[in-house]
Scaffold this motif. Structure first.
Motif, PDB file in Angstrom:
ATOM      1  N   UNK A 201      22.326  42.575   7.910  1.00  0.00           N
ATOM      2  CA  UNK A 201      21.497  41.726   7.177  1.00  0.00           C
ATOM      3  C   UNK A 201      22.661  40.735   6.459  1.00  0.00           C
ATOM      4  N   UNK A 202      22.177  39.697   6.283  1.00  0.00           N
ATOM      5  CA  UNK A 202      22.695  38.347   5.551  1.00  0.00           C
ATOM      6  C   UNK A 202      23.204  39.180   4.177  1.00  0.00           C
ATOM      7  N   UNK A 203      24.365  38.805   2.963  1.00  0.00           N
ATOM      8  CA  UNK A 203      23.697  39.467   1.055  1.00  0.00           C
ATOM      9  C   UNK A 203      24.021  37.971   1.174  1.00  0.00           C
ATOM     10  N   UNK A 204      22.871  37.453   0.394  1.00  0.00           N
ATOM     11  CA  UNK A 204      23.395  36.187  -0.482  1.00  0.00           C
ATOM     12  C   UNK A 204      24.050  36.317  -1.937  1.00  0.00           C
ATOM     13  N   UNK A 205      24.470  35.722  -2.240  1.00  0.00           N
ATOM     14  CA  UNK A 205      25.649  35.294  -3.318  1.00  0.00           C
ATOM     15  C   UNK A 205      26.920  36.390  -3.161  1.00  0.00           C
ATOM     16  N   UNK A 206      27.881  36.513  -2.747  1.00  0.00           N
ATOM     17  CA  UNK A 206      28.788  37.889  -2.399  1.00  0.00           C
ATOM     18  C   UNK A 206      29.707  37.828  -3.507  1.00  0.00           C
TER      19      UNK A 206
ATOM     20  N   UNK B 174      16.424  37.213 -20.140  1.00  0.00           N
ATOM     21  CA  UNK B 174      17.741  37.409 -19.662  1.00  0.00           C
ATOM     22  C   UNK B 174      17.962  38.175 -20.839  1.00  0.00           C
ATOM     23  N   UNK B 175      19.455  38.627 -20.841  1.00  0.00           N
ATOM     24  CA  UNK B 175      20.432  39.037 -21.956  1.00  0.00           C
ATOM     25  C   UNK B 175      20.050  38.602 -23.151  1.00  0.00           C
ATOM     26  N   UNK B 176      19.763  37.607 -22.996  1.00  0.00           N
ATOM     27  CA  UNK B 176      19.723  37.296 -24.909  1.00  0.00           C
ATOM     28  C   UNK B 176      18.399  37.541 -25.239  1.00  0.00           C
ATOM     29  N   UNK B 177      17.857  37.561 -24.653  1.00  0.00           N
ATOM     30  CA  UNK B 177      16.598  37.859 -25.311  1.00  0.00           C
ATOM     31  C   UNK B 177      15.448  36.552 -24.732  1.00  0.00           C
ATOM     32  N   UNK B 178      15.486  35.661 -23.538  1.00  0.00           N
ATOM     33  CA  UNK B 178      14.979  34.256 -23.493  1.00  0.00           C
ATOM     34  C   UNK B 178      14.941  34.741 -22.712  1.00  0.00           C
ATOM     35  N   UNK B 179      13.415  34.233 -22.508  1.00  0.00           N
ATOM     36  CA  UNK B 179      12.285  34.609 -21.445  1.00  0.00           C
ATOM     37  C   UNK B 179      13.208  32.905 -19.615  1.00  0.00           C
ATOM     38  N   UNK B 180      13.134  33.479 -18.722  1.00  0.00           N
ATOM     39  CA  UNK B 180      13.754  32.480 -18.042  1.00  0.00           C
ATOM     40  C   UNK B 180      12.531  32.245 -16.716  1.00  0.00           C
ATOM     41  N   UNK B 181      11.929  30.980 -16.606  1.00  0.00           N
ATOM     42  CA  UNK B 181      10.643  30.501 -15.698  1.00  0.00           C
ATOM     43  C   UNK B 181      11.602  29.691 -14.580  1.00  0.00           C
ATOM     44  N   UNK B 182      11.604  29.782 -13.435  1.00  0.00           N
ATOM     45  CA  UNK B 182      11.656  29.160 -12.063  1.00  0.00           C
ATOM     46  C   UNK B 182      11.194  28.687 -11.402  1.00  0.00           C
ATOM     47  N   UNK B 183      11.675  28.342 -10.507  1.00  0.00           N
ATOM     48  CA  UNK B 183      10.586  28.215  -9.132  1.00  0.00           C
ATOM     49  C   UNK B 183      11.026  29.203  -8.012  1.00  0.00           C
ATOM     50  N   UNK B 184      11.465  30.504  -8.393  1.00  0.00           N
ATOM     51  CA  UNK B 184      12.117  31.319  -7.381  1.00  0.00           C
ATOM     52  C   UNK B 184      11.021  31.970  -7.249  1.00  0.00           C
ATOM     53  N   UNK B 185      11.038  32.722  -5.905  1.00  0.00           N
ATOM     54  CA  UNK B 185      10.696  34.332  -5.654  1.00  0.00           C
ATOM     55  C   UNK B 185      11.921  34.722  -5.532  1.00  0.00           C
ATOM     56  N   UNK B 186      12.189  36.728  -6.235  1.00  0.00           N
ATOM     57  CA  UNK B 186      12.471  37.507  -5.351  1.00  0.00           C
ATOM     58  C   UNK B 186      11.872  38.593  -5.222  1.00  0.00           C
ATOM     59  N   UNK B 187      12.987  39.469  -4.420  1.00  0.00           N
ATOM     60  CA  UNK B 187      12.646  40.344  -3.364  1.00  0.00           C
ATOM     61  C   UNK B 187      13.897  40.473  -2.647  1.00  0.00           C
ATOM     62  N   UNK B 188      14.138  42.274  -3.237  1.00  0.00           N
ATOM     63  CA  UNK B 188      15.506  42.992  -2.535  1.00  0.00           C
ATOM     64  C   UNK B 188      16.440  42.104  -2.746  1.00  0.00           C
ATOM     65  N   UNK B 189      16.503  41.588  -3.626  1.00  0.00           N
ATOM     66  CA  UNK B 189      18.114  40.487  -3.740  1.00  0.00           C
ATOM     67  C   UNK B 189      18.387  39.414  -2.754  1.00  0.00           C
ATOM     68  N   UNK B 190      16.655  38.895  -2.364  1.00  0.00           N
ATOM     69  CA  UNK B 190      16.807  38.049  -2.069  1.00  0.00           C
ATOM     70  C   UNK B 190      16.122  36.737  -2.738  1.00  0.00           C
ATOM     71  N   UNK B 191      16.294  35.581  -2.112  1.00  0.00           N
ATOM     72  CA  UNK B 191      15.508  34.357  -3.815  1.00  0.00           C
ATOM     73  C   UNK B 191      14.768  33.286  -2.340  1.00  0.00           C
ATOM     74  N   UNK B 192      14.082  33.308  -3.367  1.00  0.00           N
ATOM     75  CA  UNK B 192      13.166  32.318  -1.953  1.00  0.00           C
ATOM     76  C   UNK B 192      12.534  31.264  -2.905  1.00  0.00           C
TER      77      UNK B 192
END
Length: 156
Positions: free
Chosen positions: A112-117, A40-58
């Protein structure tokens, strides 16, 4: 290392997740530590259970009964799901689902639906509402700009 719990609502379902933050100095030359890992912007490594691709998360979930990984695309109304026997297969199926969805939308000439408008409603206490409103006035900002700044400082 610290944990931040978050709750997001979508279509009356509640999703509860954990995001793990590591200081970059604590990580030994591994930037892709897990699915969805990034800085992230603060230089922290962020880990989550999300996949990201072309603006979509899963999501990434595990079925002990079926011994498979599975997930669904979040942030849109349409139900798009995927699965795999390994992380590699899961990631490939996730990307395939997104590509297929976008291709079908193109073929049918629909958007297509755009997530997070960029808009959402937030319910907060009157005291917190007053505090952020006063902060915004004191700093010559709109309430939206002050809220955006506060959220940006929190999740960066």
């Amino acid at each position: 290392m610290f944990y931040r719990m978050y709750i997001a609502t979508k279509n009356s379902c509640i999703f509860l997740g954990v995001v793990v933050y590591y200081r970059k100095e604590w990580v030994r030359k591994k930037e892709n530590l897990a699915i969805g890992a990034g800085k992230n912007k603060k230089g922290w490594i962020v880990m989550s259970n999300l996949l990201s691709y072309k603006g979509y998360n899963g999501t990434v979930e595990y079925s002990k009964e079926n011994r498979i990984l599975f997930g669904k695309v979040v942030g849109i109304k349409l139900m798009l799901s995927y699965e795999g026997d390994s992380v590699k297969e899961l990631e490939e199926d996730f990307k395939n689902v997104i590509d297929t969805y976008l291709e079908e939308c193109r073929k049918k000439d629909i958007s297509p639906e755009q997530p997070y408008k960029g808009t959402f409603n937030v319910r907060i206490s009157p005291e917190l509402h007053r505090s952020i409103a006063v902060y915004a006035l004191e700093h010559g900002k709109s309430l939206n700009a002050a809220v955006e700044e506060a959220i940006g400082n929190m999740v960066g």
